[in-house]
Scaffold this motif. Structure first.
Motif, PDB file in Angstrom:
ATOM      1  N   UNK A  65      49.540   2.153 -40.833  1.00 51.30           N
ATOM      2  CA  UNK A  65      49.960   1.437 -39.513  1.00 51.30           C
ATOM      3  C   UNK A  65      49.943   0.427 -38.957  1.00 51.30           C
ATOM      4  N   UNK A  66      50.669   0.637 -37.228  1.00 48.24           N
ATOM      5  CA  UNK A  66      50.219  -1.319 -36.645  1.00 48.24           C
ATOM      6  C   UNK A  66      49.445  -1.011 -35.994  1.00 48.24           C
ATOM      7  N   UNK A  67      48.528  -2.119 -36.033  1.00 49.15           N
ATOM      8  CA  UNK A  67      47.441  -2.286 -35.722  1.00 49.15           C
ATOM      9  C   UNK A  67      47.295  -3.845 -34.499  1.00 49.15           C
ATOM     10  N   UNK A  68      46.365  -4.010 -33.286  1.00 46.12           N
ATOM     11  CA  UNK A  68      47.157  -5.164 -32.531  1.00 46.12           C
ATOM     12  C   UNK A  68      45.605  -6.569 -32.385  1.00 46.12           C
ATOM     13  N   UNK A  69      45.427  -7.433 -32.282  1.00 39.98           N
ATOM     14  CA  UNK A  69      43.990  -8.553 -32.522  1.00 39.98           C
ATOM     15  C   UNK A  69      45.174  -8.774 -30.716  1.00 39.98           C
ATOM     16  N   UNK A  70      43.922  -8.951 -30.328  1.00 38.86           N
ATOM     17  CA  UNK A  70      43.852  -9.084 -29.131  1.00 38.86           C
ATOM     18  C   UNK A  70      43.700 -10.556 -28.839  1.00 38.86           C
ATOM     19  N   UNK A  71      43.761 -11.397 -28.847  1.00 38.74           N
ATOM     20  CA  UNK A  71      43.616 -13.145 -28.374  1.00 38.74           C
ATOM     21  C   UNK A  71      43.411 -13.194 -26.729  1.00 38.74           C
ATOM     22  N   UNK A  72      42.262 -13.235 -26.913  1.00 38.61           N
ATOM     23  CA  UNK A  72      41.531 -14.120 -24.861  1.00 38.61           C
ATOM     24  C   UNK A  72      42.113 -15.641 -24.898  1.00 38.61           C
ATOM     25  N   UNK A  73      42.138 -16.678 -25.824  1.00 39.36           N
ATOM     26  CA  UNK A  73      41.265 -17.905 -25.693  1.00 39.36           C
ATOM     27  C   UNK A  73      42.563 -18.733 -26.560  1.00 39.36           C
ATOM     28  N   UNK A  74      43.096 -19.592 -26.380  1.00 45.07           N
ATOM     29  CA  UNK A  74      43.086 -20.317 -25.088  1.00 45.07           C
ATOM     30  C   UNK A  74      44.043 -19.781 -24.675  1.00 45.07           C
ATOM     31  N   UNK A  75      45.107 -18.729 -24.780  1.00 46.39           N
ATOM     32  CA  UNK A  75      45.970 -17.725 -24.213  1.00 46.39           C
ATOM     33  C   UNK A  75      46.306 -16.795 -24.850  1.00 46.39           C
ATOM     34  N   UNK A  76      45.807 -15.496 -23.848  1.00 47.62           N
ATOM     35  CA  UNK A  76      45.975 -14.617 -23.674  1.00 47.62           C
ATOM     36  C   UNK A  76      47.630 -14.371 -24.779  1.00 47.62           C
ATOM     37  N   UNK A  77      47.665 -13.398 -25.773  1.00 46.29           N
ATOM     38  CA  UNK A  77      48.142 -12.464 -26.447  1.00 46.29           C
ATOM     39  C   UNK A  77      47.265 -11.699 -27.192  1.00 46.29           C
ATOM     40  N   UNK A  78      49.108 -10.407 -27.291  1.00 42.43           N
ATOM     41  CA  UNK A  78      48.090  -9.474 -28.452  1.00 42.43           C
ATOM     42  C   UNK A  78      49.458  -9.844 -29.909  1.00 42.43           C
TER      43      UNK A  78
END
Ligand SMILES: [Zn+2]
Length: 283
Positions: free
Chosen positions: A77-90
């Protein structure tokens, strides 16, 4: 203590030279495997996490990718990577499912199948220490593409991910690779790093755990001899011990675990094609 130069064997040097000509690897994202997730361009090294654990980021400004370990029990299925820096993104990525085969093992030492209360206490204490080590995230960047087999195997004993039954009772799936090798054969650090643990454990026998940086942690078990101490810094190719069959082992072999973002993954996925061939016996 021996110097590093004395510890590096010609074989390892030959393999290291071979590796220089190899391309960066790509792997299909599966449970028990790795997902390579491209990150938005940025000048500084990004930071990201998966299932609450920081992940390894490799690359060079401005191009980066996350190397994410996927748990064995994760469905397709679909998984998510949480980017916290330099800009928040999923960032979404997709994994597919691999079914791992069963393995049935008969152990004559029943203490290894059904440990006593005192043995269980020791086992739980050691497991919690092991888990703490695997959860460490050190800022150093590992030279991932240089990963090598820690021992010259005569065969692959047990693949990663096997559903294991000891004397008919299902236990945790196989969290590493079992490399068949001779008792006393030298075991080398496949990458540089810092020794987190080096001592005898109940199931794992003589054990060494190495922190290579950014959540890449490796473990070597059933050693007959340990030649490094906790806290010691190891260069790639340094001898860390000798193959044995201490702990829960039916014969001499090296159990090799590799962890990324606190997830045990198939170590062979980090090897280049030439190294992987040594596991399938096509010398
Ligand atoms: Zn094993």
């Amino acid at each position: 203590m021996k110097t590093m130069a004395q510890n590096i064997k010609p074989l390892f040097l030959a393999l290291a030279a071979l590796n220089l000509s190899c391309q960066a690897w790509t792997v299909a994202p599966i449970n028990g495997g790795i997902a390579q997730v491209t990150l938005p361009d940025s000048d500084s090294r990004p930071q990201a996490s998966y299932l609450g654990h920081p992940v390894l980021i490799e690359g060079q400004s401005p191009h980066w990718q996350a190397i994410v370990g996927i748990p064995l029990d994760r469905p397709a299925g679909t998984e998510y990577l949480e980017v916290s820096s330099p800009q928040a993104a999923r960032l979404a990525f997709t994994i597919s499912h691999k079914d791992y085969p069963e393995q049935h093992i008969t152990l004559r030492n029943l203490h290894m199948v059904n440990p006593s209360a005192a043995e269980l206490q020791r086992i739980h204490q050691e497991l919690s220490e092991e888990r703490q080590d695997f959860a460490i995230f050190d800022g150093r960047t590992p030279a991932l593409a240089d990963m090598h087999l820690p021992v010259q195997p005569t065969a692959l004993d047990s693949a990663f991910g096997l559903r294991r039954f000891f004397n008919g009772e299902e236990r945790a799936p196989h969290s590493g690779l079992d490399l068949q090798a001779q008792e006393g054969q030298a075991v080398y650090a496949p990458l540089g790093g810092r020794v987190l643990l080096s001592r005898d454990l109940y199931f794992n026998g003589g054990t060494v755990i190495i922190d290579h940086g950014q959540g890449l942690i490796s473990m070597y078990c059933h050693l007959s001899r340990i030649e490094v101490a906790a806290g010691q810094n190891l260069a790639a190719g340094a001898e860390l011990g000798r193959v044995g069959h201490t702990g829960r082992a039916t014969g001499p072999h090296l159990h090799w675990s590799v962890s990324l973002n606190d997830v045990r993954i198939d170590p062979s996925l980090l090897l280049d094609a030439g190294q992987r061939q040594q596991l399938t016996g096509h010398h």
